[in-house]
Design a protein around this motif. Structure first.
Motif, mmCIF file in Angstrom:
data_model
loop_
_atom_site.group_PDB
_atom_site.id
_atom_site.type_symbol
_atom_site.label_atom_id
_atom_site.label_comp_id
_atom_site.label_asym_id
_atom_site.label_seq_id
_atom_site.Cartn_x
_atom_site.Cartn_y
_atom_site.Cartn_z
ATOM 1 N N PRO A 193 0.805 -1.235 0.000
ATOM 2 C CA PRO A 193 0.000 0.000 0.000
ATOM 3 C C PRO A 193 0.832 1.276 0.000
ATOM 4 C CG PRO A 193 -0.930 -1.591 1.526
ATOM 5 C CD PRO A 193 0.378 -2.154 1.072
ATOM 6 N N TYR A 194 2.020 1.227 0.599
ATOM 7 C CA TYR A 194 2.878 2.405 0.626
ATOM 8 C C TYR A 194 3.557 2.648 -0.728
ATOM 9 C CZ TYR A 194 2.345 2.013 5.689
ATOM 10 O OH TYR A 194 1.826 1.944 6.954
ATOM 11 N N GLN A 195 3.483 1.657 -1.603
ATOM 12 C CA GLN A 195 4.137 1.760 -2.903
ATOM 13 C C GLN A 195 3.151 2.013 -4.036
ATOM 14 O OE1 GLN A 195 6.279 -1.946 -3.265
ATOM 15 N NE2 GLN A 195 7.941 -1.267 -1.954
ATOM 16 N N LYS A 196 1.925 2.375 -3.703
ATOM 17 C CA LYS A 196 0.916 2.495 -4.761
ATOM 18 C C LYS A 196 1.269 3.589 -5.767
ATOM 19 C CE LYS A 196 -2.252 5.443 -2.086
ATOM 20 N NZ LYS A 196 -3.624 5.545 -1.531
ATOM 21 N N GLU A 197 1.919 4.663 -5.315
ATOM 22 C CA GLU A 197 2.329 5.701 -6.266
ATOM 23 C C GLU A 197 3.380 5.165 -7.230
ATOM 24 O OE1 GLU A 197 3.443 9.428 -4.639
ATOM 25 O OE2 GLU A 197 1.752 9.523 -3.249
ATOM 26 N N ALA A 198 4.253 4.311 -6.723
ATOM 27 C CA ALA A 198 5.274 3.716 -7.584
ATOM 28 C C ALA A 198 4.630 2.784 -8.610
ATOM 29 C CB ALA A 198 6.293 2.959 -6.736
ATOM 30 N N TYR A 199 3.641 2.004 -8.183
ATOM 31 C CA TYR A 199 2.938 1.121 -9.124
ATOM 32 C C TYR A 199 2.187 1.939 -10.174
ATOM 33 C CZ TYR A 199 3.822 -3.268 -6.655
ATOM 34 O OH TYR A 199 4.423 -4.377 -6.112
ATOM 35 N N ALA A 200 1.549 3.020 -9.744
ATOM 36 C CA ALA A 200 0.824 3.869 -10.695
ATOM 37 C C ALA A 200 1.787 4.491 -11.705
ATOM 38 C CB ALA A 200 0.058 4.955 -9.945
ATOM 39 N N LEU A 201 2.945 4.942 -11.215
ATOM 40 C CA LEU A 201 3.946 5.523 -12.109
ATOM 41 C C LEU A 201 4.452 4.484 -13.100
ATOM 42 C CD1 LEU A 201 5.913 7.741 -12.991
ATOM 43 C CD2 LEU A 201 7.433 7.030 -11.122
ATOM 44 N N ARG A 202 4.709 3.275 -12.613
ATOM 45 C CA ARG A 202 5.216 2.246 -13.525
ATOM 46 C C ARG A 202 4.168 1.880 -14.572
ATOM 47 N NH1 ARG A 202 7.761 -3.369 -11.356
ATOM 48 N NH2 ARG A 202 5.556 -3.840 -10.979
ATOM 49 N N SER A 203 2.890 1.922 -14.201
ATOM 50 C CA SER A 203 1.847 1.641 -15.193
ATOM 51 C C SER A 203 1.869 2.680 -16.312
ATOM 52 C CB SER A 203 0.471 1.607 -14.520
ATOM 53 O OG SER A 203 0.037 2.906 -14.154
ATOM 54 N N GLU A 204 2.115 3.943 -15.956
ATOM 55 C CA GLU A 204 2.206 4.999 -16.975
ATOM 56 C C GLU A 204 3.388 4.738 -17.916
ATOM 57 O OE1 GLU A 204 2.443 8.765 -15.042
ATOM 58 O OE2 GLU A 204 0.697 8.394 -13.760
ATOM 59 N N ILE A 205 4.490 4.285 -17.340
ATOM 60 C CA ILE A 205 5.673 4.009 -18.162
ATOM 61 C C ILE A 205 5.405 2.835 -19.096
ATOM 62 C CG2 ILE A 205 8.096 3.308 -18.095
ATOM 63 C CD1 ILE A 205 8.277 4.751 -15.382
ATOM 64 N N TYR A 206 4.740 1.801 -18.584
ATOM 65 C CA TYR A 206 4.410 0.652 -19.429
ATOM 66 C C TYR A 206 3.498 1.059 -20.588
ATOM 67 C CZ TYR A 206 6.446 -2.857 -16.286
ATOM 68 O OH TYR A 206 7.306 -3.632 -15.546
ATOM 69 N N VAL A 207 2.591 1.991 -20.338
ATOM 70 C CA VAL A 207 1.729 2.484 -21.421
ATOM 71 C C VAL A 207 2.581 3.163 -22.490
ATOM 72 C CG1 VAL A 207 -0.061 4.167 -22.007
ATOM 73 C CG2 VAL A 207 -0.333 2.705 -19.991
ATOM 74 N N LYS A 208 3.542 3.975 -22.061
ATOM 75 C CA LYS A 208 4.429 4.652 -23.015
ATOM 76 C C LYS A 208 5.239 3.648 -23.825
ATOM 77 C CE LYS A 208 3.482 8.907 -21.705
ATOM 78 N NZ LYS A 208 2.831 9.888 -22.626
ATOM 79 N N ASN A 227 4.177 0.752 -24.680
ATOM 80 C CA ASN A 227 3.236 -0.135 -25.363
ATOM 81 C C ASN A 227 3.247 -1.544 -24.755
ATOM 82 O OD1 ASN A 227 1.226 -0.722 -27.239
ATOM 83 N ND2 ASN A 227 2.704 -1.436 -28.776
ATOM 84 N N GLN A 228 3.175 -1.581 -23.439
ATOM 85 C CA GLN A 228 3.096 -2.853 -22.715
ATOM 86 C C GLN A 228 1.835 -2.828 -21.840
ATOM 87 O OE1 GLN A 228 6.820 -3.877 -20.723
ATOM 88 N NE2 GLN A 228 8.006 -2.837 -22.307
ATOM 89 N N PRO A 229 0.651 -2.927 -22.472
ATOM 90 C CA PRO A 229 -0.605 -2.754 -21.735
ATOM 91 C C PRO A 229 -0.856 -3.816 -20.674
ATOM 92 C CG PRO A 229 -1.021 -3.547 -23.965
ATOM 93 C CD PRO A 229 0.426 -3.189 -23.910
ATOM 94 N N GLU A 230 -0.434 -5.049 -20.906
ATOM 95 C CA GLU A 230 -0.690 -6.096 -19.916
ATOM 96 C C GLU A 230 -0.003 -5.780 -18.590
ATOM 97 O OE1 GLU A 230 0.264 -9.941 -21.353
ATOM 98 O OE2 GLU A 230 -1.173 -9.883 -23.011
#
Length: 421
Positions: A345-360, A362-365
């Motif tokens: 739970p303390y890392q949720k911002e890091a997970y959200a940030l990494r999801s944005e990077i994966y979108v950039k 083109n790694q949607p999964e």
């Protein structure tokens, strides 16, 4: 809310050895078992961790050691659900047990509640316990001082202006020749006074006097360094220029470096060094200091919190410059298989940030997986729901996208509501 069950077992506040091993024997092999009834607020991983900790504690005590700790379980019942919380100085257990082998592990049910059982073979290092407990006492005192400084915003802001107008002078202390033990005792008395005073000027002066009286005493340096960093924080909160508090940062850095020179295993000295580098925006040095803290004591929660913030900030800055792979490498240091479930739970911002990077990239999964983690630990995160819905739509998973948008709309997200039919 009513108290459903309470067990309280105060343990002797001392290191007591009974049936002590022969001289020269520093380790002892112990077989111990324990069981734990899962509470409603537990995850499976958390319950397994708790039953293992209980078995390890039992092994330490069976080896002939009373831990300096208070252990109590409190189970509360509210709204038909029960939660259970445990308080335990597991740092001491970690210092005592050098190896744990699980001999048997099983689950059963008792009155519809999962019951976890474990039997372990533990190697207990007895010789390291005295030093571990001494450090624990010192750490608790320094931690209390750290928290005190964080809670005194209102009173301290007025003192900041006073300190800026009246620099602290240097007092000459007379130390009698041959009176080293008396000087050390006086230094500890001064530090005790410094820890309890709320006046920053007096706190700095008292810790300075203590450091002069005993130049091998680490704690005054840490207390003074913490106080300098508090002054930095207060100045920053008043929108001061960096040049207005750079002198405090320099003094804090010198104090923590000196403390580490005297005792390179002092976790609060390393925390202070990491905090100083964080203020200086020297992220590599800051994360290295926090990593050192966790190497010394994996249960120093404040260092893990700082490390999460430092790595996330560093990765965000890298992402802003479109250094995607570099940002992923930084986040990988933070989010690995060894991360306890309770810290996600303390890392949720890091997970959200990494999801944005994966979108950039083109790694949607991978992006969906990270957003799902954010939503799992924070079900009210409307932004994550909307972002995941967008990815579901792009993958032609309309039903899943609609579910996310409906949840986000209920949470008050206008963009989500506008996208619903």
């Amino acid at each position: 809310m009513k108290l459903h069950q309470q067990l309280f077992c105060p343990l002797i506040s001392a290191l007591i050895l009974w049936g002590a091993p022969a001289m020269g024997a520093s380790t002892k092999i112990v077989i111990a078992d324990s069981q734990y009834v899962m509470a409603d607020g537990d995850t499976l991983a958390a319950a397994e961790e708790k039953v293992l900790q209980r078995a390890q504690r039992k092994a330490v005590e069976e080896a002939g050691i009373y831990l300096e700790a208070t252990f109590h379980d409190v189970e509360k019942e509210s709204g038909g659900k029960s939660t259970q919380a445990s308080s335990l100085e597991i740092r001491t257990i970690a210092a005592a047990i050098t190896e744990t082998e699980i001999l048997e592990s099983r689950r059963s049910f008792e009155r519809d509640r999962p019951v976890f059982f474990v039997r372990i073979r533990a190697t207990v290092n007895i010789s390291s316990l005295a030093e571990a407990i001494r450090r624990l006492q010192s750490d608790q005192q320094l931690a209390q001082h750290f928290r005190q400084l964080q809670q005194e915003n209102h009173q301290l802001r007025s003192q900041l202006q006073e300190l800026q107008q009246q620099p602290i002078g240097v007092r000459m202390l007379a130390i009698e020749p041959g009176g080293k033990s008396a000087a050390q005792q006086r230094a500890r008395m001064l530090l005790e006074t410094a820890l309890h005073t709320h006046n920053l000027r007096d706190k700095i002066q008292l810790s300075t006097d203590a450091a002069i009286l005993d130049d091998r005493y680490v704690d005054p340096l840490i207390v003074r360094g913490q106080t300098y960093l508090r002054l930095v924080s207060l100045a920053f909160s008043q929108q001061a220029q960096p040049s207005d508090y750079s002198d405090h940062l320099d003094k804090a850095r010198i104090d923590f470096d000196r403390a580490i020179t005297l005792d390179d295993k002092n976790v609060w000295a390393w925390v202070g060094k990491g905090d100083t580098f964080t203020w200086l925006k020297q992220w590599d040095e800051a994360t290295a200091a926090y990593e050192q803290v966790l190497d010394l004591d994996p249960f120093t929660d404040i260092a893990r919190q700082r490390l999460i913030g430092a790595y996330t900030t560093q990765a965000r800055r890298q992402a802003e410059t479109k250094s995607w792979q570099q940002a992923l490498a930084t986040l990988k240091k933070l989010m690995n298989a060894q991360t306890p479930e309770s810290w996600i739970p303390y890392q949720k911002e890091a997970y959200a940030l990494r999801s944005e990077i994966y979108v950039k990239l083109n790694q949607p999964e991978q992006a969906i997986e990270d957003l799902s983690t954010v939503i799992r630990v924070d079900p009210t995160n409307a932004t994550a729901l909307v972002n995941r819905a967008k990815l579901y739509r792009e993958r032609l998973q309309g039903r899943l996208a609609k579910d996310d948008l409906e949840r986000a709309c209920v949470l008050g997200s206008n963009p989500a509501c506008e996208q619903l039919p």
